[in-house]
Scaffold this motif. Structure first.
Motif, PDB file in Angstrom:
ATOM      1  N   GLU A   1       0.849  -1.184   0.000  1.00 38.99           N
ATOM      2  CA  GLU A   1       0.000   0.000   0.000  1.00 38.99           C
ATOM      3  C   GLU A   1       0.889   1.240   0.000  1.00 38.99           C
ATOM      4  OE1 GLU A   1      -3.543   2.121   2.583  1.00 38.99           O
ATOM      5  OE2 GLU A   1      -3.009   0.045   2.992  1.00 38.99           O
ATOM      6  N   ARG A   2       0.656   2.124  -0.959  1.00 37.63           N
ATOM      7  CA  ARG A   2       1.410   3.372  -1.047  1.00 37.63           C
ATOM      8  C   ARG A   2       0.862   4.383  -0.050  1.00 37.63           C
ATOM      9  NH1 ARG A   2       1.250   4.486  -7.429  1.00 37.63           N
ATOM     10  NH2 ARG A   2       0.637   2.370  -7.899  1.00 37.63           N
ATOM     11  N   ALA A   3       1.588   5.457   0.165  1.00 41.86           N
ATOM     12  CA  ALA A   3       1.189   6.498   1.110  1.00 41.86           C
ATOM     13  C   ALA A   3      -0.164   7.101   0.751  1.00 41.86           C
ATOM     14  CB  ALA A   3       2.248   7.588   1.162  1.00 41.86           C
ATOM     15  N   ASP A   4      -0.490   7.134  -0.553  1.00 44.07           N
ATOM     16  CA  ASP A   4      -1.774   7.709  -0.982  1.00 44.07           C
ATOM     17  C   ASP A   4      -2.920   6.702  -0.920  1.00 44.07           C
ATOM     18  OD1 ASP A   4      -1.289   6.070  -3.159  1.00 44.07           O
ATOM     19  OD2 ASP A   4      -1.177   7.690  -4.622  1.00 44.07           O
ATOM     20  N   GLY A   5      -2.642   5.487  -0.447  1.00 49.10           N
ATOM     21  CA  GLY A   5      -3.674   4.470  -0.294  1.00 49.10           C
ATOM     22  C   GLY A   5      -3.819   3.538  -1.481  1.00 49.10           C
ATOM     23  N   ASP A   6      -3.201   3.873  -2.610  1.00 49.88           N
ATOM     24  CA  ASP A   6      -3.242   2.989  -3.777  1.00 49.88           C
ATOM     25  C   ASP A   6      -2.381   1.754  -3.523  1.00 49.88           C
ATOM     26  OD1 ASP A   6      -4.897   4.655  -5.214  1.00 49.88           O
ATOM     27  OD2 ASP A   6      -3.282   5.552  -6.401  1.00 49.88           O
ATOM     28  N   ILE A   7      -2.622   0.720  -4.309  1.00 48.31           N
ATOM     29  CA  ILE A   7      -1.852  -0.518  -4.198  1.00 48.31           C
ATOM     30  C   ILE A   7      -0.743  -0.515  -5.247  1.00 48.31           C
ATOM     31  CG2 ILE A   7      -1.949  -3.049  -4.381  1.00 48.31           C
ATOM     32  CD1 ILE A   7      -3.406  -1.926  -1.951  1.00 48.31           C
ATOM     33  N   GLY A   8       0.460  -0.797  -4.818  1.00 48.31           N
ATOM     34  CA  GLY A   8       1.603  -0.925  -5.716  1.00 48.31           C
ATOM     35  C   GLY A   8       2.007  -2.380  -5.834  1.00 48.31           C
ATOM     36  N   VAL A   9       2.669  -2.718  -6.934  1.00 50.20           N
ATOM     37  CA  VAL A   9       3.069  -4.098  -7.191  1.00 50.20           C
ATOM     38  C   VAL A   9       4.471  -4.120  -7.786  1.00 50.20           C
ATOM     39  CG1 VAL A   9       2.585  -6.160  -8.582  1.00 50.20           C
ATOM     40  CG2 VAL A   9       0.706  -4.872  -7.601  1.00 50.20           C
ATOM     41  N   PHE A  10       5.260  -5.064  -7.337  1.00 55.11           N
ATOM     42  CA  PHE A  10       6.512  -5.408  -7.996  1.00 55.11           C
ATOM     43  C   PHE A  10       6.365  -6.830  -8.505  1.00 55.11           C
ATOM     44  CE2 PHE A  10       8.202  -2.004  -5.304  1.00 55.11           C
ATOM     45  CZ  PHE A  10       8.974  -1.317  -6.227  1.00 55.11           C
ATOM     46  N   ALA A  11       6.906  -7.086  -9.687  1.00 53.28           N
ATOM     47  CA  ALA A  11       6.811  -8.411 -10.302  1.00 53.28           C
ATOM     48  C   ALA A  11       8.115  -8.722 -11.016  1.00 53.28           C
ATOM     49  CB  ALA A  11       5.656  -8.441 -11.300  1.00 53.28           C
ATOM     50  N   GLU A  12       8.293  -9.968 -11.379  1.00 55.53           N
ATOM     51  CA  GLU A  12       9.442 -10.370 -12.179  1.00 55.53           C
ATOM     52  C   GLU A  12       9.000 -10.468 -13.627  1.00 55.53           C
ATOM     53  OE1 GLU A  12      12.646 -14.001 -12.720  1.00 55.53           O
ATOM     54  OE2 GLU A  12      11.282 -14.023 -11.022  1.00 55.53           O
ATOM     55  N   CYS A  13       9.799  -9.927 -14.530  1.00 59.33           N
ATOM     56  CA  CYS A  13       9.538 -10.099 -15.954  1.00 59.33           C
ATOM     57  C   CYS A  13      10.266 -11.360 -16.411  1.00 59.33           C
ATOM     58  CB  CYS A  13      10.026  -8.899 -16.757  1.00 59.33           C
ATOM     59  SG  CYS A  13       9.822  -9.155 -18.544  1.00 59.33           S
ATOM     60  N   PRO A  14       9.535 -12.358 -16.913  1.00 56.09           N
ATOM     61  CA  PRO A  14      10.184 -13.601 -17.317  1.00 56.09           C
ATOM     62  C   PRO A  14      11.062 -13.443 -18.559  1.00 56.09           C
ATOM     63  CG  PRO A  14       7.857 -13.666 -17.835  1.00 56.09           C
ATOM     64  CD  PRO A  14       8.089 -12.414 -17.047  1.00 56.09           C
ATOM     65  N   THR A  15      10.845 -12.400 -19.337  1.00 55.17           N
ATOM     66  CA  THR A  15      11.673 -12.163 -20.520  1.00 55.17           C
ATOM     67  C   THR A  15      12.965 -11.464 -20.139  1.00 55.17           C
ATOM     68  OG1 THR A  15       9.719 -12.031 -21.936  1.00 55.17           O
ATOM     69  CG2 THR A  15      11.738 -11.046 -22.792  1.00 55.17           C
ATOM     70  N   CYS A  16      12.869 -10.377 -19.368  1.00 59.49           N
ATOM     71  CA  CYS A  16      14.042  -9.594 -18.961  1.00 59.49           C
ATOM     72  C   CYS A  16      14.777 -10.207 -17.781  1.00 59.49           C
ATOM     73  CB  CYS A  16      13.618  -8.182 -18.580  1.00 59.49           C
ATOM     74  SG  CYS A  16      12.880  -7.235 -19.907  1.00 59.49           S
ATOM     75  N   ASP A  17      14.066 -11.051 -17.011  1.00 63.64           N
ATOM     76  CA  ASP A  17      14.605 -11.649 -15.787  1.00 63.64           C
ATOM     77  C   ASP A  17      15.007 -10.566 -14.792  1.00 63.64           C
ATOM     78  OD1 ASP A  17      15.129 -13.888 -14.227  1.00 63.64           O
ATOM     79  OD2 ASP A  17      17.252 -13.906 -14.795  1.00 63.64           O
ATOM     80  N   GLU A  18      14.165  -9.519 -14.692  1.00 64.76           N
ATOM     81  CA  GLU A  18      14.387  -8.395 -13.795  1.00 64.76           C
ATOM     82  C   GLU A  18      13.141  -8.134 -12.960  1.00 64.76           C
ATOM     83  OE1 GLU A  18      17.175  -6.533 -13.463  1.00 64.76           O
ATOM     84  OE2 GLU A  18      18.262  -7.623 -15.008  1.00 64.76           O
ATOM     85  N   VAL A  19      13.320  -7.510 -11.806  1.00 62.15           N
ATOM     86  CA  VAL A  19      12.196  -7.058 -10.995  1.00 62.15           C
ATOM     87  C   VAL A  19      11.731  -5.727 -11.580  1.00 62.15           C
ATOM     88  CG1 VAL A  19      11.467  -6.289  -8.715  1.00 62.15           C
ATOM     89  CG2 VAL A  19      13.021  -8.233  -8.940  1.00 62.15           C
ATOM     90  N   ILE A  20      10.427  -5.616 -11.823  1.00 61.40           N
ATOM     91  CA  ILE A  20       9.865  -4.435 -12.477  1.00 61.40           C
ATOM     92  C   ILE A  20       8.603  -3.976 -11.760  1.00 61.40           C
ATOM     93  CG2 ILE A  20      10.813  -4.948 -14.753  1.00 61.40           C
ATOM     94  CD1 ILE A  20       7.280  -5.609 -14.632  1.00 61.40           C
ATOM     95  N   LYS A  21       8.193  -2.744 -12.051  1.00 65.74           N
ATOM     96  CA  LYS A  21       6.875  -2.241 -11.651  1.00 65.74           C
ATOM     97  C   LYS A  21       6.027  -2.300 -12.913  1.00 65.74           C
ATOM     98  CE  LYS A  21       6.340   1.292  -9.049  1.00 65.74           C
ATOM     99  NZ  LYS A  21       6.379   2.658  -8.475  1.00 65.74           N
ATOM    100  N   PRO A  22       5.081  -3.235 -13.008  1.00 73.43           N
ATOM    101  CA  PRO A  22       4.264  -3.334 -14.219  1.00 73.43           C
ATOM    102  C   PRO A  22       3.574  -2.010 -14.534  1.00 73.43           C
ATOM    103  CG  PRO A  22       3.889  -5.223 -12.799  1.00 73.43           C
ATOM    104  CD  PRO A  22       4.703  -4.239 -12.007  1.00 73.43           C
TER     105      PRO A  22
END
Length: 57
Positions: A28-49
């Motif tokens: 949960e972000r400070a403004d109340g919205d939901i944030g997500v981090f995920a792995e990109c299976p192509t780049c093999d990196e952690v990203i914010k979609p």
């Protein structure tokens, strides 16, 4: 974020659609919205979609 309820959005680097299966953390972000981090299976990196943009926007 997207028309597909199983999608988190797309990778900002390679533009691949990221499914829920690749979600690493949801927070949960400070403004109340939901944030997500995920792995990109192509780049093999952690990203914010990123939201999928509609054609014509």
């Amino acid at each position: 974020m997207t028309n597909n309820p199983l999608s988190l959005g797309h990778c900002p680097t390679c533009n691949r659609e990221i499914s829920q299966a690749w979600k690493l953390i949801e927070y949960e972000r400070a403004d109340g919205d939901i944030g997500v981090f995920a792995e990109c299976p192509t780049c093999d990196e952690v990203i914010k979609p990123q939201e999928n943009k509609n054609k014509g926007d």
